[in-house]
Design a protein around this motif. Structure first.
Motif, PDB file in Angstrom:
ATOM      1  N   VAL A 135       0.844  -1.187   0.000  1.00  0.00           N
ATOM      2  CA  VAL A 135       0.000   0.000   0.000  1.00  0.00           C
ATOM      3  C   VAL A 135       0.885   1.246   0.000  1.00  0.00           C
ATOM      4  CG1 VAL A 135      -1.647   1.319   1.381  1.00  0.00           C
ATOM      5  CG2 VAL A 135      -1.965  -1.137   1.084  1.00  0.00           C
ATOM      6  N   ILE A 136       1.956   1.223   0.806  1.00  0.00           N
ATOM      7  CA  ILE A 136       2.812   2.410   0.943  1.00  0.00           C
ATOM      8  C   ILE A 136       3.732   2.551  -0.271  1.00  0.00           C
ATOM      9  CG2 ILE A 136       4.523   3.542   2.407  1.00  0.00           C
ATOM     10  CD1 ILE A 136       3.440   1.836   4.731  1.00  0.00           C
ATOM     11  N   TRP A 137       4.328   1.440  -0.719  1.00  0.00           N
ATOM     12  CA  TRP A 137       5.243   1.462  -1.869  1.00  0.00           C
ATOM     13  C   TRP A 137       4.705   0.522  -2.935  1.00  0.00           C
ATOM     14  CZ3 TRP A 137       7.459   0.344   3.104  1.00  0.00           C
ATOM     15  CH2 TRP A 137       8.042   1.456   3.723  1.00  0.00           C
ATOM     16  N   PRO A 138       3.775   0.994  -3.784  1.00  0.00           N
ATOM     17  CA  PRO A 138       3.107   0.087  -4.729  1.00  0.00           C
ATOM     18  C   PRO A 138       3.970  -0.336  -5.912  1.00  0.00           C
ATOM     19  CG  PRO A 138       2.248   2.306  -4.961  1.00  0.00           C
ATOM     20  CD  PRO A 138       3.205   2.349  -3.832  1.00  0.00           C
ATOM     21  N   TYR A 139       5.055   0.369  -6.187  1.00  0.00           N
ATOM     22  CA  TYR A 139       5.810   0.083  -7.405  1.00  0.00           C
ATOM     23  C   TYR A 139       7.204  -0.434  -7.095  1.00  0.00           C
ATOM     24  CZ  TYR A 139       2.121   2.941  -9.382  1.00  0.00           C
ATOM     25  OH  TYR A 139       0.898   3.440  -9.731  1.00  0.00           O
ATOM     26  N   ALA A 140       7.721  -1.218  -8.042  1.00  0.00           N
ATOM     27  CA  ALA A 140       9.109  -1.659  -8.012  1.00  0.00           C
ATOM     28  C   ALA A 140       9.681  -1.422  -9.407  1.00  0.00           C
ATOM     29  CB  ALA A 140       9.194  -3.140  -7.648  1.00  0.00           C
ATOM     30  N   ASN A 141      10.996  -1.538  -9.544  1.00  0.00           N
ATOM     31  CA  ASN A 141      11.609  -1.330 -10.851  1.00  0.00           C
ATOM     32  C   ASN A 141      11.140  -2.384 -11.843  1.00  0.00           C
ATOM     33  OD1 ASN A 141      13.099   0.931 -10.354  1.00  0.00           O
ATOM     34  ND2 ASN A 141      14.956  -0.182  -9.792  1.00  0.00           N
ATOM     35  N   CYS A 142      10.921  -1.948 -13.080  1.00  0.00           N
ATOM     36  CA  CYS A 142      10.608  -2.879 -14.161  1.00  0.00           C
ATOM     37  C   CYS A 142      11.745  -3.886 -14.268  1.00  0.00           C
ATOM     38  CB  CYS A 142      10.455  -2.101 -15.469  1.00  0.00           C
ATOM     39  SG  CYS A 142      10.370  -3.135 -16.930  1.00  0.00           S
ATOM     40  N   THR A 143      11.378  -5.168 -14.420  1.00  0.00           N
ATOM     41  CA  THR A 143      12.424  -6.197 -14.417  1.00  0.00           C
ATOM     42  C   THR A 143      13.217  -6.213 -15.720  1.00  0.00           C
ATOM     43  OG1 THR A 143      10.726  -7.757 -15.101  1.00  0.00           O
ATOM     44  CG2 THR A 143      11.311  -7.733 -12.773  1.00  0.00           C
ATOM     45  N   ARG A 144      12.617  -5.734 -16.839  1.00  0.00           N
ATOM     46  CA  ARG A 144      13.330  -5.797 -18.110  1.00  0.00           C
ATOM     47  C   ARG A 144      14.325  -4.641 -18.258  1.00  0.00           C
ATOM     48  NH1 ARG A 144      10.119  -6.939 -23.622  1.00  0.00           N
ATOM     49  NH2 ARG A 144       9.596  -8.778 -22.422  1.00  0.00           N
ATOM     50  N   CYS A 145      13.919  -3.413 -17.864  1.00  0.00           N
ATOM     51  CA  CYS A 145      14.807  -2.253 -18.055  1.00  0.00           C
ATOM     52  C   CYS A 145      15.413  -1.796 -16.732  1.00  0.00           C
ATOM     53  CB  CYS A 145      14.033  -1.105 -18.696  1.00  0.00           C
ATOM     54  SG  CYS A 145      12.668  -0.515 -17.685  1.00  0.00           S
ATOM     55  N   ALA A 146      15.132  -2.480 -15.629  1.00  0.00           N
ATOM     56  CA  ALA A 146      15.674  -2.163 -14.309  1.00  0.00           C
ATOM     57  C   ALA A 146      15.351  -0.734 -13.896  1.00  0.00           C
ATOM     58  CB  ALA A 146      17.185  -2.414 -14.262  1.00  0.00           C
ATOM     59  N   GLY A 147      14.154  -0.251 -14.270  1.00  0.00           N
ATOM     60  CA  GLY A 147      13.720   1.082 -13.852  1.00  0.00           C
ATOM     61  C   GLY A 147      14.161   2.189 -14.783  1.00  0.00           C
ATOM     62  N   ASP A 148      14.911   1.854 -15.839  1.00  0.00           N
ATOM     63  CA  ASP A 148      15.396   2.858 -16.780  1.00  0.00           C
ATOM     64  C   ASP A 148      14.271   3.379 -17.667  1.00  0.00           C
ATOM     65  OD1 ASP A 148      17.405   4.422 -17.845  1.00  0.00           O
ATOM     66  OD2 ASP A 148      17.923   2.962 -19.397  1.00  0.00           O
ATOM     67  N   GLY A 149      13.342   2.516 -18.037  1.00  0.00           N
ATOM     68  CA  GLY A 149      12.243   2.903 -18.923  1.00  0.00           C
ATOM     69  C   GLY A 149      12.645   2.923 -20.373  1.00  0.00           C
ATOM     70  N   LYS A 150      13.890   2.550 -20.672  1.00  0.00           N
ATOM     71  CA  LYS A 150      14.394   2.605 -22.043  1.00  0.00           C
ATOM     72  C   LYS A 150      14.870   1.239 -22.502  1.00  0.00           C
ATOM     73  CE  LYS A 150      16.052   7.308 -21.316  1.00  0.00           C
ATOM     74  NZ  LYS A 150      17.245   8.126 -21.046  1.00  0.00           N
ATOM     75  N   SER A 151      14.559   0.937 -23.768  1.00  0.00           N
ATOM     76  CA  SER A 151      15.117  -0.239 -24.399  1.00  0.00           C
ATOM     77  C   SER A 151      16.189   0.262 -25.353  1.00  0.00           C
ATOM     78  CB  SER A 151      14.017  -0.999 -25.141  1.00  0.00           C
ATOM     79  OG  SER A 151      14.557  -2.146 -25.762  1.00  0.00           O
ATOM     80  N   ARG A 152      17.442   0.056 -25.017  1.00  0.00           N
ATOM     81  CA  ARG A 152      18.541   0.703 -25.739  1.00  0.00           C
ATOM     82  C   ARG A 152      19.007  -0.110 -26.935  1.00  0.00           C
ATOM     83  NH1 ARG A 152      20.539   5.095 -23.397  1.00  0.00           N
ATOM     84  NH2 ARG A 152      19.988   5.495 -21.225  1.00  0.00           N
ATOM     85  N   SER A 153      19.555   0.620 -27.924  1.00  0.00           N
ATOM     86  CA  SER A 153      20.149  -0.030 -29.087  1.00  0.00           C
ATOM     87  C   SER A 153      21.466  -0.678 -28.660  1.00  0.00           C
ATOM     88  CB  SER A 153      20.410   0.999 -30.181  1.00  0.00           C
ATOM     89  OG  SER A 153      21.419   1.882 -29.756  1.00  0.00           O
TER      90      SER A 153
ATOM     91  N   ARG B 121       8.628   1.301 -14.260  1.00  0.00           N
ATOM     92  CA  ARG B 121       8.145   0.715 -13.007  1.00  0.00           C
ATOM     93  C   ARG B 121       7.114  -0.367 -13.284  1.00  0.00           C
ATOM     94  NH1 ARG B 121       4.671   5.998 -11.103  1.00  0.00           N
ATOM     95  NH2 ARG B 121       2.845   5.599 -12.363  1.00  0.00           N
ATOM     96  N   ARG B 122       6.958  -1.220 -12.320  1.00  0.00           N
ATOM     97  CA  ARG B 122       5.935  -2.258 -12.380  1.00  0.00           C
ATOM     98  C   ARG B 122       5.195  -2.254 -11.063  1.00  0.00           C
ATOM     99  NH1 ARG B 122       7.169  -6.516  -9.146  1.00  0.00           N
ATOM    100  NH2 ARG B 122       9.334  -6.699  -8.492  1.00  0.00           N
ATOM    101  N   ARG B 123       3.911  -2.648 -11.121  1.00  0.00           N
ATOM    102  CA  ARG B 123       3.150  -2.771  -9.882  1.00  0.00           C
ATOM    103  C   ARG B 123       3.535  -4.068  -9.191  1.00  0.00           C
ATOM    104  NH1 ARG B 123      -3.048  -2.557 -10.410  1.00  0.00           N
ATOM    105  NH2 ARG B 123      -2.540  -3.599 -12.348  1.00  0.00           N
ATOM    106  N   ARG B 124       3.750  -3.997  -7.886  1.00  0.00           N
ATOM    107  CA  ARG B 124       4.135  -5.196  -7.150  1.00  0.00           C
ATOM    108  C   ARG B 124       2.950  -6.169  -7.095  1.00  0.00           C
ATOM    109  NH1 ARG B 124       6.273  -3.042  -1.620  1.00  0.00           N
ATOM    110  NH2 ARG B 124       6.973  -5.170  -1.354  1.00  0.00           N
ATOM    111  N   ILE B 125       3.254  -7.461  -6.917  1.00  0.00           N
ATOM    112  CA  ILE B 125       2.228  -8.508  -6.960  1.00  0.00           C
ATOM    113  C   ILE B 125       1.160  -8.250  -5.901  1.00  0.00           C
ATOM    114  CG2 ILE B 125       1.821 -10.966  -6.577  1.00  0.00           C
ATOM    115  CD1 ILE B 125       4.743 -11.358  -7.666  1.00  0.00           C
ATOM    116  N   GLY B 126       1.586  -7.877  -4.679  1.00  0.00           N
ATOM    117  CA  GLY B 126       0.624  -7.614  -3.613  1.00  0.00           C
ATOM    118  C   GLY B 126      -0.287  -6.450  -3.963  1.00  0.00           C
ATOM    119  N   ARG B 127       0.274  -5.430  -4.599  1.00  0.00           N
ATOM    120  CA  ARG B 127      -0.519  -4.268  -4.983  1.00  0.00           C
ATOM    121  C   ARG B 127      -1.538  -4.629  -6.059  1.00  0.00           C
ATOM    122  NH1 ARG B 127      -1.675   0.904  -3.016  1.00  0.00           N
ATOM    123  NH2 ARG B 127      -3.052   1.699  -4.600  1.00  0.00           N
ATOM    124  N   ARG B 128      -1.104  -5.494  -7.000  1.00  0.00           N
ATOM    125  CA  ARG B 128      -2.038  -5.940  -8.041  1.00  0.00           C
ATOM    126  C   ARG B 128      -3.203  -6.698  -7.410  1.00  0.00           C
ATOM    127  NH1 ARG B 128       1.517  -8.861 -12.441  1.00  0.00           N
ATOM    128  NH2 ARG B 128       3.280  -7.995 -11.313  1.00  0.00           N
TER     129      ARG B 128
END
Ligand SMILES: [Zn+2]
Length: 104
Positions: A51-69, A86-93
């Motif tokens: 509830v307090i921290w609903p998000y974690a880093n995206c597992t594919r880009c590690a929180g970067d948000g970019k898919s690099r060349s 970011r991704r929503r944590r399982i508990g938050r979902r």
């Protein structure tokens, strides 16, 4: 040893074994209850944290948000998190799904 004395001895031995089993069973029940309670407390704290921290880093880009060349200079939005990083944590979902069902 007479037969009656032998049967009394056997009977009392049986009583002692039955008594010890009775004494052991509640202890195991208590241990199971403690384990279940501890598990529930851990789950409760995890859900509170979700509830307090609903998000974690995206597992594919590690929180970067970019898919690099390959060179690393060019990029596009990460397809999994759509550039948010970011991704929503399982508990938050789980909590969100429950709330959506309740609101319907
Ligand atoms: Zn991503």
């Amino acid at each position: 040893m007479s037969d009656s004395a032998y049967s009394v001895l056997l009977g009392s031995l049986g009583l002692i074994i039955a008594a010890s089993e009775l004494a052991q069973q509640p202890r195991e029940v208590v241990q199971v209850a403690v384990l279940i309670t501890a598990g529930l407390v851990i789950v409760a704290f995890y859900l509170l944290a979700c509830v307090i921290w609903p998000y974690a880093n995206c597992t594919r880009c590690a929180g970067d948000g970019k898919s690099r060349s390959l060179s690393g200079k060019k990029f596009r939005n990460c397809p999994r998190c759509k550039g948010t990083g970011r991704r929503r944590r399982i508990g938050r979902r789980l909590l969100d799904r429950r709330n959506n069902h309740r609101n319907r």
